[in-house]
Scaffold this active site. Structure first.
Site, PDB file in Angstrom:
ATOM      1  N   ASP A 163       0.855  -1.172   0.000  1.00  0.00           N
ATOM      2  CA  ASP A 163       0.000   0.000   0.000  1.00  0.00           C
ATOM      3  C   ASP A 163       0.900   1.233   0.000  1.00  0.00           C
ATOM      4  O   ASP A 163       1.813   1.328   0.824  1.00  0.00           O
ATOM      5  CB  ASP A 163      -0.846  -0.017   1.287  1.00  0.00           C
ATOM      6  CG  ASP A 163      -2.286   0.353   1.033  1.00  0.00           C
ATOM      7  OD1 ASP A 163      -2.508   1.436   0.450  1.00  0.00           O
ATOM      8  OD2 ASP A 163      -3.179  -0.409   1.431  1.00  0.00           O
ATOM      9  N   ASP A 168      -3.161   4.508  -2.198  1.00  0.00           N
ATOM     10  CA  ASP A 168      -4.241   5.022  -1.358  1.00  0.00           C
ATOM     11  C   ASP A 168      -4.743   6.380  -1.866  1.00  0.00           C
ATOM     12  O   ASP A 168      -3.940   7.274  -2.156  1.00  0.00           O
ATOM     13  CB  ASP A 168      -3.677   5.174   0.059  1.00  0.00           C
ATOM     14  CG  ASP A 168      -4.745   5.406   1.092  1.00  0.00           C
ATOM     15  OD1 ASP A 168      -5.633   4.548   1.218  1.00  0.00           O
ATOM     16  OD2 ASP A 168      -4.694   6.433   1.789  1.00  0.00           O
ATOM     17  N   GLU A 220      -6.474   3.668  -5.703  1.00  0.00           N
ATOM     18  CA  GLU A 220      -7.783   3.839  -5.073  1.00  0.00           C
ATOM     19  C   GLU A 220      -8.246   5.245  -5.438  1.00  0.00           C
ATOM     20  O   GLU A 220      -7.574   6.228  -5.114  1.00  0.00           O
ATOM     21  CB  GLU A 220      -7.671   3.688  -3.556  1.00  0.00           C
ATOM     22  CG  GLU A 220      -9.044   3.684  -2.889  1.00  0.00           C
ATOM     23  CD  GLU A 220      -9.034   4.151  -1.441  1.00  0.00           C
ATOM     24  OE1 GLU A 220      -9.962   3.805  -0.712  1.00  0.00           O
ATOM     25  OE2 GLU A 220      -8.097   4.872  -1.040  1.00  0.00           O
ATOM     26  N   HIS A 234     -10.835  -3.702   3.166  1.00  0.00           N
ATOM     27  CA  HIS A 234     -10.750  -3.407   4.607  1.00  0.00           C
ATOM     28  C   HIS A 234     -11.610  -2.220   5.036  1.00  0.00           C
ATOM     29  O   HIS A 234     -11.659  -1.901   6.220  1.00  0.00           O
ATOM     30  CB  HIS A 234      -9.284  -3.133   4.958  1.00  0.00           C
ATOM     31  CG  HIS A 234      -8.776  -1.913   4.249  1.00  0.00           C
ATOM     32  ND1 HIS A 234      -8.591  -1.881   2.882  1.00  0.00           N
ATOM     33  CD2 HIS A 234      -8.469  -0.673   4.689  1.00  0.00           C
ATOM     34  CE1 HIS A 234      -8.185  -0.682   2.525  1.00  0.00           C
ATOM     35  NE2 HIS A 234      -8.103   0.069   3.593  1.00  0.00           N
ATOM     36  N   ASP A 235     -12.229  -1.524   4.079  1.00  0.00           N
ATOM     37  CA  ASP A 235     -13.080  -0.374   4.412  1.00  0.00           C
ATOM     38  C   ASP A 235     -14.561  -0.699   4.247  1.00  0.00           C
ATOM     39  O   ASP A 235     -15.399   0.201   4.398  1.00  0.00           O
ATOM     40  CB  ASP A 235     -12.773   0.810   3.473  1.00  0.00           C
ATOM     41  CG  ASP A 235     -11.379   1.370   3.655  1.00  0.00           C
ATOM     42  OD1 ASP A 235     -10.860   1.306   4.788  1.00  0.00           O
ATOM     43  OD2 ASP A 235     -10.806   1.865   2.660  1.00  0.00           O
TER      44      ASP A 235
HETATM   45  C1  GLC Z   1      -8.232   4.848   2.138  1.00  0.00           C
HETATM   46  C2  GLC Z   1      -7.998   3.617   2.966  1.00  0.00           C
HETATM   47  C3  GLC Z   1      -8.642   3.808   4.303  1.00  0.00           C
HETATM   48  C4  GLC Z   1      -7.988   4.993   4.981  1.00  0.00           C
HETATM   49  C5  GLC Z   1      -8.007   6.219   4.078  1.00  0.00           C
HETATM   50  C6  GLC Z   1      -7.038   7.252   4.564  1.00  0.00           C
HETATM   51  O1  GLC Z   1      -9.557   5.067   1.850  1.00  0.00           O
HETATM   52  O2  GLC Z   1      -8.456   2.493   2.289  1.00  0.00           O
HETATM   53  O3  GLC Z   1      -8.556   2.665   5.104  1.00  0.00           O
HETATM   54  O4  GLC Z   1      -8.651   5.288   6.175  1.00  0.00           O
HETATM   55  O5  GLC Z   1      -7.648   5.947   2.762  1.00  0.00           O
HETATM   56  O6  GLC Z   1      -5.729   6.846   4.320  1.00  0.00           O
END
Ligand code: GLC
Ligand code: CA
Length: 564
Positions: A99, A200, A257, A331-332
């Site tokens: 990540d 991320d 992401e 994980h979210d």
């Molecule tokens: C992304 C991650 C999440 C995190 C956020 C801030 O959305 O997947 O888990 O809280 O970024 O880094």
């Protein structure tokens, strides 16, 4: 045709290290725990492992607040453990991607500690600072977790921006020194031999310098930052620069992401000729059950809307030489069986297999989140104090204190949507602590671990696990799953999802029942002259199919037709 790159033919398995397996009994999953379980992943047959952040972090947001990009978080192990993991994974033909969290750092990162000392400090400009406007924050933006996106540093009389928690200050990508630091840390990991990055919130790195107020949506207290920070003016320039300076030098995969990204925008990120990223994670299917207060709601998705989302992405990426990532959860997110299928005991396994089929038979690179291959469900914790996640805690406070919603309602939405649903330990067995740890786990296991666990699925040839294994094998074996053109059937049908994948000489017919009812599915006219051969199903389907097919509750089947 060009050679198909490896990441288009791969299946990725996502590991949330804290919750995967605890090798030393301190209650926290760790790198040695992953090493111990590599053979399990080999048995499943996946190609790539994506690890959530493993760098040194105060853990305010479970590792997404990084204070040192070059060190391993001591809770998870050390660099020797990481080197061992990478070596052993590679020996077993498993690739590893990490990540990359570079929209922000931790407020404990040495850069930020320097930056907040004074306006003249050489690190000050590593972050985004603004003077107060009429003694207030420079605009009305709220962070993703609900509070203001600006925090005031009184010693230097400026606000800093954080799109997430106040302990996660946003980096200033306008500063070339910052970009160079990021490219250097990327090279550090790539030179070790990792196989790529999941990036991320990469769609948020370029902010519109106007910093205009955003609209108030979803009953929120603060304005939305989307218009001013998502897919900002320089984001594609930055990614092309990163690609040119770093990514192209390695044979790796990248997945960004990208919150708030449409198909059109995503084609810019992923079209091969743009030289940015290989694929992105969009959120369109994750938004289908948002209610008036946003994510935390009791609303359920509709199947026609889900089909429309998947179809837009399937068609859009194919038309523009982009590439899809395919995921039900991470994980979210909530557990897909609960969210898109059913937890009901008698149908849970069928629903898990059906969802797996619908996703894995699409074009793109599938991502399996740990526990999905067991058909894990959401977890109903008794009290808000059992939850760990920062987003969940802030929502509970907002719902009960600001919005005056009942605690019961808040807890129901948390049961349905909390990120902790994904973060309960992987249940390895029916033993104490779900066989995850010899100590007290950092977060409670899902209480159903006696029924749903690894030991159990491995001893049952009909389990969700072996079904997922077969889905992965099929992708490796049948090129049509990677290359076939996608075509949706019956867009309005709210019970059944059927689609075709087509190449010059073959057609795949994929169908799934999203209900408890029996359904009769008609095959499209184009197929009725041909005879299809069953390649996978979650019930005792007929080996060949002609004009019609009967699906039991949550039934699914895939047939392969050869064109005559
Ligand atoms: C992304 C991650 C999440 C995190 C956020 C801030 O959305 O997947 O888990 O809280 O970024 O880094
Ligand atoms: Ca541990």
């Amino acid at each position: 045709m060009n050679k198909i790159p490896w990441w288009k033919k791969s299946v990725v398995y996502q590991i949330y290290p804290k919750s995967f397996y605890d090798a030393n009994g301190d209650g926290i999953g760790d790198l040695q725990g992953i090493i111990k379980k590599l053979d399990y992943l080999v048995e499943l047959g996946v190609d790539v492992l994506w690890l959530n952040p493993i760098y040194r972090s105060p853990q305010v947001d479970n590792g997404y607040d990084i204070s040192n990009y070059h060190e391993i978080e001591p809770e998870l192990g050390n660099m020797a453990d990481f080197n061992e993991l990478l070596k052993k994974a590679h020996e077993k033909n498993l690739k590893i991607i990490l990540d990359l969290v570079v929209n922000h750092t931790s407020d404990q990162h040495p850069w930020f500690k320097q930056a907040k000392k004074s306006k003249s400090n050489s690190y000050h400009d590593y972050y985004i600072w603004k003077a107060p406007v009429d003694q207030h924050a420079p605009n009305n933006w709220g962070s993703s977790f609900g509070d203001s996106a600006w925090t005031y540093e009184k010693d230097i009389a400026e606000y800093y921006l954080h799109l997430f928690a106040k302990e996660q200050p946003d980096l200033n990508w306008e500063n070339k020194k910052v970009r160079n630091e990021i490219y250097n840390l990327m090279r550090f990991w790539l030179d070790k031999g990792i196989d790529g990055f999941r990036m991320d919130v990469i769609s948020l790195i370029s902010k519109d310098p106007a910093y205009l107020d955003g609209p108030i949506i979803q009953n929120k207290k603060y304005g939305s930052y989307y218009a001013g920070a998502a897919n900002g003016p320089r984001v594609h320039e930055y990614l092309r620069e990163m690609n040119h300076e770093v990514l192209t030098q390695y044979d790796i995969m990248t997945v960004g992401e990208t919150p708030h990204t449409t198909v059109e925008e995503a084609t810019k990120y992923t079209a091969a000729h743009n030289h940015e990223l290989n694929m992105v994670f969009h959120f369109d299917h994750m938004h289908l059950d948002y209610g008036k207060n946003g994510k935390f709601s009791t609303k359920r998705f509709s199947l026609s809307a889900l089909k429309q989302v998947f179809t837009n992405w399937q068609e859009g990426m194919a038309q523009h030489d982009g590439w899809n990532s395919l995921y039900w959860s991470n994980h979210d997110q909530a557990r897909p069986v609960t969210r898109f299928g059913t937890d009901k005991h008698e149908y849970r396994e069928a629903a898990a297999k059906m969802l797996g089929t619908i996703l894995h038979m699409q074009q793109g690179t599938p991502f399996i989140f740990e526990g999905e291959e067991l058909g894990m469900t959401n977890t109903r914790f008794k009290s808000i104090s059992d939850y760990n996640d920062i987003e969940t805690k802030l929502i509970y406070k907002d719902f009960t204190e600001n919005k005056h919603l009942s605690a019961d309602y808040a807890m129901e939405t948390i049961y349905l949507k909390s990120r902790d649903n994904a973060r309960t330990p992987v249940p390895w067995s029916a033993e104490d602590n779900a066989g995850f740890s010899a100590g007290k786990p950092w977060i409670l296991p899902n209480p159903n671990y006696e029924q749903i666990n690894v030991e159990k699925v491995l001893s049952d040839r009909n389990s969700v696990f072996y079904y997922y294994k077969r889905l992965i094998e099929l992708r490796h074996k049948l090129p049509i799953i990677t290359t076939g053109k996608y075509c949706l059937l019956n867009p309005q049908d709210e019970d059944n999802y059927s689609f075709l994948r087509e190449t010059d000489d073959e057609i795949l017919f994929v169908t799934g029942n999203f209900t408890e009812k029996k359904l009769v599915v008609d095959l499209p006219d184009s197929l009725t002259e041909l005879e299809g051969k069953l390649i996978i199903s979650n019930f005792s389907a007929l080996g060949t199919v002609l004009k019609q097919l009967e699906l039991p509750a949550y039934g699914t089947a895939v047939y392969l037709f050869t064109k005559s």
